[in-house]
Design a protein around this motif. Structure first.
Motif, PDB file in Angstrom:
ATOM      1  N   LYS A  81      62.067  35.642 -34.706  1.00  0.00           N
ATOM      2  CA  LYS A  81      63.299  36.417 -34.505  1.00  0.00           C
ATOM      3  C   LYS A  81      64.169  36.426 -35.754  1.00  0.00           C
ATOM      4  N   GLU A  82      64.192  35.334 -36.473  1.00  0.00           N
ATOM      5  CA  GLU A  82      65.049  35.180 -37.649  1.00  0.00           C
ATOM      6  C   GLU A  82      64.255  35.232 -38.949  1.00  0.00           C
ATOM      7  N   PHE A  83      63.128  35.949 -38.942  1.00  0.00           N
ATOM      8  CA  PHE A  83      62.226  35.958 -40.087  1.00  0.00           C
ATOM      9  C   PHE A  83      62.913  36.401 -41.373  1.00  0.00           C
ATOM     10  N   TRP A  84      63.642  37.518 -41.321  1.00  0.00           N
ATOM     11  CA  TRP A  84      64.247  38.042 -42.549  1.00  0.00           C
ATOM     12  C   TRP A  84      65.353  37.134 -43.079  1.00  0.00           C
ATOM     13  N   ALA A  89      66.894  33.463 -47.298  1.00  0.00           N
ATOM     14  CA  ALA A  89      67.451  32.153 -47.648  1.00  0.00           C
ATOM     15  C   ALA A  89      66.454  31.342 -48.479  1.00  0.00           C
ATOM     16  N   LEU A  90      65.180  31.384 -48.110  1.00  0.00           N
ATOM     17  CA  LEU A  90      64.164  30.670 -48.887  1.00  0.00           C
ATOM     18  C   LEU A  90      64.037  31.238 -50.292  1.00  0.00           C
ATOM     19  N   PHE A  91      64.046  32.556 -50.410  1.00  0.00           N
ATOM     20  CA  PHE A  91      63.906  33.189 -51.717  1.00  0.00           C
ATOM     21  C   PHE A  91      65.063  32.811 -52.633  1.00  0.00           C
ATOM     22  N   PHE A  92      66.287  33.003 -52.154  1.00  0.00           N
ATOM     23  CA  PHE A  92      67.440  32.723 -52.999  1.00  0.00           C
ATOM     24  C   PHE A  92      67.636  31.224 -53.234  1.00  0.00           C
ATOM     25  N   GLY A  93      67.318  30.405 -52.242  1.00  0.00           N
ATOM     26  CA  GLY A  93      67.398  28.958 -52.439  1.00  0.00           C
ATOM     27  C   GLY A  93      66.417  28.486 -53.495  1.00  0.00           C
TER      28      GLY A  93
END
Length: 115
Positions: A81-84, A89-93
């Protein structure tokens, strides 16, 4: 190696005490790790016993990822449900961590060149 393990445990204990005493949201082991970093920077190096203890812990570090992987499997419906949001968050983190690590290494190498 026993001295190194004791040093790690003492810094973790100090971090836990600080986190509980000041009711911080940062976990105690993270505070202890930062305090250990400050201690090692002031001391300007490590010692063999601590190096051996850290190497022993790092050897078995992948075992700590098994419970996290199981947690991901059990929460797959929420993750889908919260994939995007999770992906962004993973990409920018990761990007922020890489930039910080590169700048920090640049800072450390410039300090080493000055000596």
């Amino acid at each position: 190696m026993l001295k190194g393990i004791i040093v790690l445990l003492v810094f973790q204990f100090i971090g836990e005490c600080i986190a509980k005493l000041f009711e911080l949201l940062v976990p105690g082991p993270v505070i202890g790790m930062v305090l250990l970093l400050v201690y090692l920077l002031i001391k300007k190096g490590s010692f063999p016993s601590l190096d051996n203890a850290v190497a022993l812990h790092l050897r078995y570090l992948p075992l700590l990822f098994i419970p996290a992987a199981m947690g991901i499997i059990t929460q797959i419906d929420i993750i889908s449900k919260e994939f995007w949001a999770i992906s962004i968050a993973l990409f920018f983190g990761t990007l922020i961590a890489l930039v910080f690590a590169a700048k920090f290494m640049d800072f450390l190498t410039s300090k080493a060149d000055e000596k």
